[in-house]
Design a protein around this motif. Structure first.
Motif, PDB file in Angstrom:
ATOM      1  N   GLU A  35       0.803  -1.220   0.000  1.00  0.00           N
ATOM      2  CA  GLU A  35       0.000   0.000   0.000  1.00  0.00           C
ATOM      3  C   GLU A  35       0.842   1.280   0.000  1.00  0.00           C
ATOM      4  N   GLU A 127      -7.202  -3.230  10.615  1.00  0.00           N
ATOM      5  CA  GLU A 127      -7.338  -2.669   9.268  1.00  0.00           C
ATOM      6  C   GLU A 127      -7.330  -3.776   8.207  1.00  0.00           C
ATOM      7  N   SER A 131     -10.367  -4.646   5.642  1.00  0.00           N
ATOM      8  CA  SER A 131     -10.173  -4.642   4.187  1.00  0.00           C
ATOM      9  C   SER A 131     -10.507  -6.003   3.578  1.00  0.00           C
ATOM     10  N   GLN A 134     -14.035  -6.185   2.821  1.00  0.00           N
ATOM     11  CA  GLN A 134     -14.476  -5.268   1.773  1.00  0.00           C
ATOM     12  C   GLN A 134     -14.264  -5.850   0.384  1.00  0.00           C
TER      13      GLN A 134
END
Length: 479
Positions: A35, A127, A131, A134
């Motif tokens: 990321e 986190e 994710s 998602q």
């Protein structure tokens, strides 16, 4: 060259804050490498995770090797794996060398620092789990995904939950990561990720019997039943795998030549790093080298499992029982990094000092332990990775790629529980009760989560803030 330097520095940094074991570092590496730095793609990283999950050895070192290879070939593969393993192993060797001069104050400060790092890592784990859910594929099966995630957590977190709530009993289920993955991959293979009764019923029955055989409480404590059910799982898995592999005929990459070249590169790395020890005590080095490789190749189940393996293979011939239990285990548990790499390096140091009678001999043999731990982990990972690439287009591996994030999320919930329990033990034998530590962890964790989501702070800033808060608060309160 710029990418290679960036990657090496990032791996050194991650290795230095690598508390919590291999699974805990999956989101840490992803945030830093995928990321923030954009050195590899998310799809490439997922392949590294799948291959590492199927491989014995040091998981963060294996993932680092996969990342490095994608970034800069063989050179990147070796540099990344070494950079990930080096901080923890180096600190272990230095502390072993100075263990007579170690005082409780130094160890306590490391424990204080670990509270802040624990809160930071918990933030990244949260986190990652968020994710994972998602993802488009997971969203389509959200309730089933949460069921799998929570099921993995319940089956693996028992020992930590019992310790947190101070329950003086043996949990019915508290299985290791490798046992959980074995059950998960068995279910994926046999059901083909189709949730119908015809496929689910036999899988659930077999898995339930297996769990009763391997749980901490061992409801079915019979070796014949245990090995029979394992045999059934293996046969059904192989049958489903063969059936799946013939379902689709697709062009596959050649894998034999790259495997030979990569394994040769790792062997050369280990031999070069071991050369000083070989020149001075060849026979002793050869035996330690072979045993080190063997211990790495059978190290399924995480750090705690490897300590058991090391005890059986190296105590007391290579390290005394008192040094192993009174110093080495304490050191590897409070320092960051792979337990396998730290332990084998520490044993090498103790053995080298014993054989040569000098500290320098200890450093040479420690280098052997370090080289062997990295080489064995990364070389086997490389074989599995190429095999995975060769077969990745068949249905079973497509299903594993779809499911791995959900399974890992459940394991990460267990890691978070283990991190909390580990930090809470700092409150034992102190003036402050354990819940003071618990409040501190969640306060720093909440601040990390806020700064990460709202202020978009970088990892380095969050780490610095967490360290300052944890060490400052602990020292101020005199925990």
């Amino acid at each position: 060259m710029k990418k290679l330097i960036q990657m090496t520095v990032s791996m050194l940094k991650i290795g230095l804050i690598g508390f919590g074991g291999g699974n805990a570092l999956i989101p840490v590496i992803q945030k830093e490498i995928v990321e923030e730095k954009g050195l590899i793609t998310g799809e490439e990283y997922e392949k590294d995770i799948v291959a590492a999950a199927l491989t014995p050895g040091a998981l963060p070192v294996e993932i680092a090797a996969g990342v490095g290879k994608n970034v800069a070939g063989k050179k990147g593969m070796i540099l990344a794996a070494v950079a990930m393993a080096f901080p923890g192993a180096a600190l272990t060797i230095l502390m072993m060398a100075g263990m007579d001069g170690l005082n409780n104050r130094i160890l306590t400060q490391i424990q204080y620092a670990s509270i802040g790092i624990t809160a930071f890592i918990m933030c990244l784990l949260t986190e990652y789990i968020h994710s994972a859910f998602q993802d488009y594929i997971v969203k389509r099966h959200r309730m089933k995904a949460w069921g799998v995630c929570l099921g993995v957590f319940v089956l693996t977190a028992g020992r930590y939950l019992y310790r947190i709530f101070q329950v003086d009993a043996t949990p019915l289920f508290s299985i290791s990561t490798i046992e959980m993955l074995a059950i998960a991959f068995f279910a994926i293979l046999v059901t083909d990720c189709k949730f119908n009764w015809q496929k689910m019923m036999p899988v659930c029955i077999v898995a339930a019997v297996y769990l009763l055989c391997i749980g901490k409480a061992k409801v079915i404590d019979n070796s014949i039943v245990t090995w029979t059910i394992r045999g059934v799982m293996i046969v059904l898995s192989i049958h489903s795998f063969v059936k799946s592999s013939y379902k689709k005929k697709k062009k596959r990459k050649k894998m034999l030549k790259p495997i030979v070249m990569d394994v040769t590169a790792w062997l050369c790395f280990a031999l070069i790093l071991s050369l000083p020890a070989w020149l001075y005590f060849a026979k002793d080095t050869s035996l330690f080298f072979v045993k080190g490789v063997a211990s790495s190749l059978i190290s399924f189940g995480g750090g705690d499992a490897y300590l058991t393996i090391a005890d059986g293979l190296f105590v007391p011939d290579y390290i005394s029982e008192s040094s192993f239990y009174n110093y080495l285990i304490l050191i590897v548990n409070i320092l960051p990094g792979s337990i396998l790499c730290k332990t084998l390096s520490g044993i090498g140091y103790a053995y080298g000092v014993h054989v040569s009678g000098m500290t320098l001999g200890g450093f040479w043999m420690a280098a052997v332990g370090f080289a062997v731990s990295v080489m064995a982990s990364a070389a086997v990972f490389d074989v599995i990775y190429h095999l995975y690439e060769y077969l990745e287009n068949i249905d079973v591996f497509i299903n594993i790629k779809k499911s791995i994030k959900v399974i890992v999320s459940g394991l990460l919930l267990t890691v978070m529980t283990g991190l909390i329990q580990s930090s809470m033990t700092l409150g034992q034998n102190k003036d402050y009760p354990w819940f003071t530590i618990l409040i501190m962890i969640f306060a720093i964790y909440g601040l990390n989560l806020f700064l990460l989501k709202k202020a978009k702070c970088k990892n380095l800033l969050l780490i610095g803030m967490s360290l300052v808060l944890s060490m400052g608060l602990c020292n101020a309160m005199g925990v």
